[in-house]
Write a protein that holds these residues in place. Structure first.
Motif, mmCIF file in Angstrom:
data_model
loop_
_atom_site.group_PDB
_atom_site.id
_atom_site.type_symbol
_atom_site.label_atom_id
_atom_site.label_comp_id
_atom_site.label_asym_id
_atom_site.label_seq_id
_atom_site.Cartn_x
_atom_site.Cartn_y
_atom_site.Cartn_z
ATOM 1 N N HIS A 7 1.023 -1.325 -0.048
ATOM 2 C CA HIS A 7 0.028 -0.110 -0.052
ATOM 3 C C HIS A 7 0.844 1.405 0.040
ATOM 4 O O HIS A 7 0.635 2.252 -0.758
ATOM 5 C CB HIS A 7 -1.001 -0.010 1.197
ATOM 6 C CG HIS A 7 -1.979 -0.957 1.088
ATOM 7 N ND1 HIS A 7 -2.928 -0.778 1.832
ATOM 8 C CD2 HIS A 7 -2.218 -1.908 0.271
ATOM 9 C CE1 HIS A 7 -4.026 -1.740 1.647
ATOM 10 N NE2 HIS A 7 -3.498 -2.626 0.517
ATOM 11 N N ARG A 54 -14.305 13.148 3.678
ATOM 12 C CA ARG A 54 -15.674 12.280 3.275
ATOM 13 C C ARG A 54 -15.143 10.840 2.924
ATOM 14 O O ARG A 54 -15.651 9.914 3.397
ATOM 15 C CB ARG A 54 -16.340 13.228 2.414
ATOM 16 C CG ARG A 54 -16.972 14.270 2.939
ATOM 17 C CD ARG A 54 -17.960 14.694 1.566
ATOM 18 N NE ARG A 54 -17.576 15.042 0.585
ATOM 19 C CZ ARG A 54 -17.093 16.177 -0.120
ATOM 20 N NH1 ARG A 54 -16.917 17.096 0.916
ATOM 21 N NH2 ARG A 54 -16.523 16.441 -0.933
ATOM 22 N N ARG A 55 -14.084 11.146 1.983
ATOM 23 C CA ARG A 55 -13.606 9.550 1.418
ATOM 24 C C ARG A 55 -13.119 8.549 2.566
ATOM 25 O O ARG A 55 -13.494 7.412 2.621
ATOM 26 C CB ARG A 55 -12.559 9.807 0.278
ATOM 27 C CG ARG A 55 -12.063 8.605 -0.315
ATOM 28 C CD ARG A 55 -10.928 8.960 -1.403
ATOM 29 N NE ARG A 55 -10.561 7.961 -2.071
ATOM 30 C CZ ARG A 55 -10.899 7.153 -3.068
ATOM 31 N NH1 ARG A 55 -11.974 7.895 -3.641
ATOM 32 N NH2 ARG A 55 -10.205 6.268 -3.477
ATOM 33 N N LEU A 56 -12.346 9.218 3.318
ATOM 34 C CA LEU A 56 -11.707 8.198 4.374
ATOM 35 C C LEU A 56 -12.997 8.003 5.546
ATOM 36 O O LEU A 56 -12.680 6.902 5.961
ATOM 37 C CB LEU A 56 -10.750 9.270 5.296
ATOM 38 C CG LEU A 56 -9.511 9.404 4.417
ATOM 39 C CD1 LEU A 56 -8.312 10.250 5.293
ATOM 40 C CD2 LEU A 56 -8.766 8.061 4.142
ATOM 41 N N ALA A 57 -13.740 8.756 5.604
ATOM 42 C CA ALA A 57 -15.098 8.521 6.533
ATOM 43 C C ALA A 57 -15.999 7.333 5.958
ATOM 44 O O ALA A 57 -16.358 6.483 6.867
ATOM 45 C CB ALA A 57 -15.983 9.708 6.827
ATOM 46 N N ARG A 58 -15.969 7.368 4.367
ATOM 47 C CA ARG A 58 -16.659 6.138 4.017
ATOM 48 C C ARG A 58 -15.773 4.910 3.892
ATOM 49 O O ARG A 58 -16.286 3.897 3.532
ATOM 50 C CB ARG A 58 -17.050 6.537 2.614
ATOM 51 C CG ARG A 58 -18.210 7.629 2.659
ATOM 52 C CD ARG A 58 -18.683 7.769 1.165
ATOM 53 N NE ARG A 58 -17.677 8.097 0.104
ATOM 54 C CZ ARG A 58 -17.625 9.118 -0.441
ATOM 55 N NH1 ARG A 58 -18.378 10.127 0.093
ATOM 56 N NH2 ARG A 58 -16.588 9.531 -1.155
ATOM 57 N N GLY A 59 -14.498 5.111 4.211
ATOM 58 C CA GLY A 59 -13.662 3.958 4.139
ATOM 59 C C GLY A 59 -13.297 3.517 2.782
ATOM 60 O O GLY A 59 -12.600 2.337 2.515
ATOM 61 N N HIS A 60 -13.333 4.271 1.847
ATOM 62 C CA HIS A 60 -12.636 4.324 0.327
ATOM 63 C C HIS A 60 -11.024 4.520 0.564
ATOM 64 O O HIS A 60 -10.816 5.464 0.977
ATOM 65 C CB HIS A 60 -13.149 5.098 -0.567
ATOM 66 C CG HIS A 60 -14.731 4.882 -0.748
ATOM 67 N ND1 HIS A 60 -15.403 5.726 -1.670
ATOM 68 C CD2 HIS A 60 -15.434 4.044 -0.241
ATOM 69 C CE1 HIS A 60 -16.697 5.302 -1.600
ATOM 70 N NE2 HIS A 60 -16.803 4.189 -0.958
ATOM 71 N N LYS A 61 -10.297 3.575 -0.218
ATOM 72 C CA LYS A 61 -8.900 3.963 -0.242
ATOM 73 C C LYS A 61 -8.457 3.316 -1.583
ATOM 74 O O LYS A 61 -8.927 2.659 -2.415
ATOM 75 C CB LYS A 61 -8.244 2.601 0.778
ATOM 76 C CG LYS A 61 -8.638 2.890 2.131
ATOM 77 C CD LYS A 61 -7.983 1.875 3.200
ATOM 78 C CE LYS A 61 -8.302 2.226 4.505
ATOM 79 N NZ LYS A 61 -9.609 1.651 4.890
ATOM 80 N N ASP A 64 -7.518 0.051 -2.367
ATOM 81 C CA ASP A 64 -8.443 -0.858 -2.838
ATOM 82 C C ASP A 64 -8.934 -0.669 -4.281
ATOM 83 O O ASP A 64 -9.499 -1.625 -5.019
ATOM 84 C CB ASP A 64 -9.895 -0.806 -2.032
ATOM 85 C CG ASP A 64 -9.461 -1.091 -0.782
ATOM 86 O OD1 ASP A 64 -8.649 -1.975 -0.091
ATOM 87 O OD2 ASP A 64 -10.159 -0.433 0.371
#
Length: 83
Positions: A7, A54-61, A64
């Protein structure tokens, strides 16, 4: 540990490619446009930070997405041998 290393490698390469592209494709601004560009840059940065949050709060990485979007290379291919 190998997953974390992968990563970090993906993140570093993504950043390096972006920076290289940006530096080679963005012309310098004249002095008369500098203040307006700095103001717009601060606005864009604030928007970027909000979107990142917002992206980190949704768990998008990114990792991935890369894993999903880039097909794995076969062992012994030319690209894997050069690494």
């Amino acid at each position: 540990m190998e997953r974390i290393e992968r990563h970090v490698t993906i993140s570093n390469e993504a950043l390096a490619v972006f920076v290289r592209f940006w530096l080679t494709s963005t012309p310098p601004l004249p002095d008369t446009a500098l203040a307006a560009a700095q103001t717009k840059g601060r606005e864009r940065y604030e928007g970027y930070i909000e979107a990142l949050g917002r992206r980190l709060a949704r768990g998008h990485k990114l990792a991935d997405e890369v894993i999903r979007d880039v097909p794995p290379q076969k062992e012994g291919s030319a690209d894997t041998q050069s690494e």
